[in-house]
Design a protein around this motif. Structure first.
Motif, PDB file in Angstrom:
ATOM      1  N   ARG A  24      -3.447  56.766  22.376  1.00 13.49           N
ATOM      2  CA  ARG A  24      -3.231  58.211  22.446  1.00 13.49           C
ATOM      3  C   ARG A  24      -4.043  58.763  23.600  1.00 13.49           C
ATOM      4  O   ARG A  24      -5.240  58.461  23.739  1.00 13.49           O
ATOM      5  CB  ARG A  24      -3.675  58.863  21.142  1.00 13.49           C
ATOM      6  N   LEU A  26      -4.116  62.225  26.739  1.00  8.92           N
ATOM      7  CA  LEU A  26      -3.589  63.350  27.497  1.00  8.92           C
ATOM      8  C   LEU A  26      -4.106  63.200  28.917  1.00  8.92           C
ATOM      9  O   LEU A  26      -5.296  62.931  29.122  1.00  8.92           O
ATOM     10  CB  LEU A  26      -4.049  64.684  26.900  1.00  8.92           C
ATOM     11  N   GLN A  27      -3.215  63.386  29.886  1.00  8.98           N
ATOM     12  CA  GLN A  27      -3.660  63.218  31.255  1.00  8.98           C
ATOM     13  C   GLN A  27      -2.905  64.159  32.180  1.00  8.98           C
ATOM     14  O   GLN A  27      -1.843  64.678  31.839  1.00  8.98           O
ATOM     15  CB  GLN A  27      -3.468  61.774  31.719  1.00  8.98           C
ATOM     16  N   THR A  48      -8.107  62.322  32.506  1.00  8.31           N
ATOM     17  CA  THR A  48      -7.542  61.635  31.342  1.00  8.31           C
ATOM     18  C   THR A  48      -8.453  61.842  30.144  1.00  8.31           C
ATOM     19  O   THR A  48      -9.647  61.551  30.201  1.00  8.31           O
ATOM     20  CB  THR A  48      -7.375  60.132  31.614  1.00  8.31           C
ATOM     21  N   THR A  50      -8.961  60.799  26.195  1.00  8.34           N
ATOM     22  CA  THR A  50      -8.609  59.846  25.131  1.00  8.34           C
ATOM     23  C   THR A  50      -9.351  60.255  23.867  1.00  8.34           C
ATOM     24  O   THR A  50     -10.584  60.122  23.775  1.00  8.34           O
ATOM     25  CB  THR A  50      -8.996  58.409  25.531  1.00  8.34           C
ATOM     26  N   PHE A 127       0.064  64.595  20.896  1.00 13.89           N
ATOM     27  CA  PHE A 127       0.004  63.147  21.090  1.00 13.89           C
ATOM     28  C   PHE A 127       1.259  62.438  20.572  1.00 13.89           C
ATOM     29  O   PHE A 127       1.587  61.353  21.048  1.00 13.89           O
ATOM     30  CB  PHE A 127      -1.219  62.562  20.372  1.00 13.89           C
ATOM     31  N   LEU A 132       5.186  65.337  26.614  1.00 12.26           N
ATOM     32  CA  LEU A 132       4.491  66.562  26.257  1.00 12.26           C
ATOM     33  C   LEU A 132       4.786  67.671  27.257  1.00 12.26           C
ATOM     34  O   LEU A 132       4.673  67.486  28.470  1.00 12.26           O
ATOM     35  CB  LEU A 132       2.980  66.299  26.216  1.00 12.26           C
ATOM     36  N   THR A 157       0.481  65.456  30.387  1.00  7.70           N
ATOM     37  CA  THR A 157       1.432  64.486  29.858  1.00  7.70           C
ATOM     38  C   THR A 157       0.700  63.591  28.871  1.00  7.70           C
ATOM     39  O   THR A 157      -0.527  63.509  28.881  1.00  7.70           O
ATOM     40  CB  THR A 157       2.048  63.623  30.974  1.00  7.70           C
ATOM     41  N   ASN A 158       1.480  62.925  28.024  1.00 10.17           N
ATOM     42  CA  ASN A 158       0.900  61.907  27.147  1.00 10.17           C
ATOM     43  C   ASN A 158       1.529  60.559  27.496  1.00 10.17           C
ATOM     44  O   ASN A 158       2.325  60.448  28.403  1.00 10.17           O
ATOM     45  CB  ASN A 158       1.090  62.264  25.662  1.00 10.17           C
ATOM     46  N   SER A 159       1.183  59.543  26.779  1.00 15.45           N
ATOM     47  CA  SER A 159       1.614  58.194  27.132  1.00 15.45           C
ATOM     48  C   SER A 159       3.006  57.856  26.612  1.00 15.45           C
ATOM     49  O   SER A 159       3.447  56.724  26.744  1.00 15.45           O
ATOM     50  CB  SER A 159       0.621  57.167  26.585  1.00 15.45           C
TER      51      SER A 159
END
Length: 739
Positions: A24, A26-27, A48, A50, A127, A132, A157-159
């Motif tokens: 999880r 956010l970046q 980033t 985490t 997440f 996102l 954005t998220n992964s």
């Protein structure tokens, strides 16, 4: 069992793969100023977060015009909802270079811990939902005066994403399987099955292109919508291969163009994908019209992209290579198909020569393969029409190089002329058939040369809707025009799409032009989905100035219903394709078309009606005596076919209608040798010695023309011309007349 497991795997790929992630985070990888005369800018911005290890990694290269002590206020939004708002002090965080802030270059590369309260304040939606739709705003305030001296904005954005390579491959393979299955079943003589599978496969491919066109618009759509439509950009030729990119760049530079280097300068250039700005309740000064709307250069610090350039960037294709990439892939696709058809012809001949395959297998294809290849080439041109409309017309606005502009003009005009000529030819043949026989299916389906060369334009429609390919070509052209020339006018694009899709939906719902009820439902459903997408696109254009939460939620809804609809279409086409290949008699799955085209196709030898007798005349009259129809002269030589010249050709005999013969009744085409109604005719013909004609009127069996003789081809056509002048043809049924 195999089919069930395959479908289960497909469902898992399309529906579940975007949501599976082990990390999880956010970046953000881009930063822009959100107020005029901002005192801070960044050429590199990578942050980033985490939540699992509660750390925030920061890597920033920027230039500051601020000096003194400052504080920062951070506002984080997700789908228009304010998820976090917190004040931060650089001195408390011990950030070197920011406490106090100094003018000049600033380089930050550090990792800072985040408290539990901050982690818990971020909702799980940030997440768990793919792609996102989030933003972070940083307001830098002077400690002494409290004035906001800089405003920075970054997209989060998220992964997780719905743009998956596996999805691209699955949808492409299934669409290709449908076309291959239709070709195989056609070669095996199952024309009804081949027509249905090909019609559905082409409609599925058209739906994929419609999805890609949504992504090509300049509308500031939610990230999940942009990611979903990116899955279908392969249908527009947007496919990244390294050596093709090198060829495209070399060609552009060799012809006097200047290549974009945006992808090579990501370390020094911040790229922002243009999207709708959410109202955070703050007095924000967005740059609005100051967004960069030009090609990136090596000196650009921030570049905002949208529309077709956004699609190319996400596919790792330089904006100046997009047109040439699409053109190259279209040419390569056509070449590969032509090579494949030629190789299949050669393999079949070798197998027959060495007795590895029955001599009557694919015999129609082997004897008329040149005409079949021309028909396939026309079909590929139709498939690529939407792609070339968008890319060729868009290239006229970008002008990457003089040579590429010339290529765009030549490709667009050549495809327009070829498809226009083919449509004109079909309409001419259909009108000739109506004039001679009161039935458009007579020439369109009885002549193998006409069917194999021009059939790509009309086999998916009922016989009386042979003209419908013209509205379809115009529909695709209009969409391509607004996409290509409206890259700076998102509202105009959205409104145009809504009008075009609404008009097309109304037209297909009223006319219902496809071959049968099932195919009409399939295609009208696609048109309805495209119309609904146009409504969503209009909302995404911000013409209603709706809250950000509405846009975010509608983006998720757009993805869900399009993914479900695409999955249903894929399953239907996959089942039809597999059934067509593995079934011994796939035609049993489909009812005969109501336009009686099957009576005119030359492989049909069953004569149960007067229309079938006319069809036998169209096919050459002697087909009942042949087990194979591969040597029909019209199949071998187009110049002798019904579709050429001013007369009709049956088995090489051309009939010219002379003016002085018009009012003279031609001799009877009946020969007593062969009965018109075969001995295995339905019992209805035997009741009281009466049968029924095409209108349902009873006719006396003992007085049937069958008692007098069989058809003579030349006399039969002359008789039709005479009846045209004096009375209605008794074969005026079917072909859509009962609609």
């Amino acid at each position: 069992m195999w089919l069930s497991s395959s479908l289960s795997y497909l469902v898992a790929i399309v529906a579940l793969s975007p949501f599976v992630s082990a990390i999880r985070l956010l970046q953000s990888t881009s930063l822009t100023e959100c107020m005029a005369n901002s005192n801070f800018s960044a050429s590199l911005f990578q942050v980033t977060f985490t939540p699992d290890n509660k750390t925030l990694a920061i890597n920033i290269n920027g230039i500051s015009s601020i000096s003194g002590n400052v504080t920062a206020e951070v506002v984080v939004t997700a789908y228009g909802f304010q998820a976090l708002r917190q004040k931060l002090s650089p001195c408390d965080l011990k950030l070197d270079g920011l406490c106090p802030m100094q003018t000049g270059p600033i380089a930050i590369d550090t990792t800072i811990p985040i408290s539990d309260s901050v982690v818990k304040a971020i909702p799980s939606i940030a997440f768990n939902v793919p792609d996102l739709d989030g933003q972070v705003f940083v307001y830098i305030n002077s400690t002494d005066t409290g004035e906001t001296i800089a405003c920075l904005e970054a997209n989060l954005t998220n992964s997780q994403t719905v743009h998956q390579k596996a999805v691209e491959w699955v949808v492409a393979v299934i669409a290709g399987l449908g076309l291959v299955a239709s070709a195989i079943t056609s070669g095996l003589g199952h024309s009804n099955t081949a027509a249905h599978v090909a019609a559905n496969a082409l409609s599925l491919f058209g739906f994929f292109q419609a999805q890609a066109m949504i992504g090509d618009t300049a509308v500031h759509m939610p990230p999940i919508v942009a990611a979903w439509t990116q899955n279908f950009q392969w249908s527009m030729g947007i496919i990244q291969v390294d050596f093709l990119q090198k060829i495209a760049t070399w060609y552009q530079r060799a012809t006097g163009g200047t290549a974009s280097t945006l992808l090579q300068s990501l370390d020094t250039t911040s790229v922002v994908v243009q999207k709708r700005a959410f109202d955070t309740g703050m007095d924000l000064y967005r740059r609005g019209m100051n967004y960069f709307d030009r090609r990136a250069t090596g000196t650009s610090q921030t570049v905002t992209i949208s529309g077709i350039e956004r699609v190319g960037f996400k596919a790792d294709i330089e904006s100046t290579n997009i047109f040439l990439t699409g053109l190259i892939w279209f040419v390569v696709f056509v070449a590969l198909v032509m090579i494949g058809v030629s190789a299949f012809k050669g393999i079949c001949e070798l197998l027959v020569k060495y007795n590895k395959m029955p001599s009557d297998k694919f015999q129609d294809f082997r004897n008329g393969w040149k005409i079949v290849m021309r028909g396939i080439l026309f079909r590929l041109t139709l498939i690529g029409w939407a792609q070339m409309c968008v890319l060729c017309l868009w290239e006229l606005t970008k002008r990457d190089s003089a040579a590429e502009v010339i290529l765009a003009i030549l490709m667009f005009l050549s495809m327009a002329i070829v498809l226009g000529w083919a449509a004109f030819k079909v309409i001419t043949l259909a009108r000739r058939s109506i004039a001679m026989h009161k039935n458009p299916a007579y020439i369109l389906y009885s002549d193998p040369a006409c069917l194999n060369k021009w059939g790509f334009l009309y086999v998916q429609y009922r016989a009386t809707a042979y003209y419908f390919v013209i509205p379809v070509l115009g529909y695709l052209l209009l969409k391509g025009i607004f996409i290509a020339f409206g890259q700076k006018a998102q509202v105009a694009q959205a409104v145009a799409f809504l009008v075009i899709e609404a008009s097309f939906l109304i037209a297909v719902s009223v006319i219902r032009p496809w071959m049968d009820k099932r195919t009409n439902i399939f295609n009208i459903s696609i048109a309805a989905c495209n119309f609904l997408n146009a409504i969503f696109l209009l909302v995404f254009s911000d013409v209603f100035n709706q809250p950000g939460m509405v846009t975010g939620v509608m983006g998720i809804v757009f993805f869900v219903y399009n993914a479900v609809f695409a999955l249903v279409l894929l399953i239907l086409v996959l089942i039809a394709s597999i059934y067509a290949i593995v079934s011994k008699n796939p035609d049993m799955r489909y009812q005969p078309m109501r336009d009686d085209r099957g009576s005119f196709i030359k492989s049909n030898v069953e004569l149960n009606t007067e229309l079938d007798a006319l069809a036998n005349t169209a096919r050459g009259g002697g087909e009942m005596e042949l087990k194979s129809t591969a040597y029909h002269p019209t199949y071998e030589e187009e110049s002798h076919s019904i579709s050429s010249g001013n007369g009709a050709s049956i088995n090489g005999a051309t009939i010219n209608h002379r003016p002085h013969d018009i009012n003279k009744a031609p001799p009877s085409p009946i020969d007593p040798a062969v009965p018109l109604f075969p001995s295995h005719a339905p019992p209805s013909y035997e009741q009281n010695g009466y049968g029924q004609n095409g209108y349902g009127h009873e006719i006396e069996r003992s007085r049937s023309p069958a008692q007098i003789g069989d058809f003579n081809p030349a006399s039969a056509l002359a008789m039709q011309n005479y009846r045209q002048q004096h009375n209605a043809s008794p074969w005026q049924r079917g072909a859509g007349y009962d609609h």
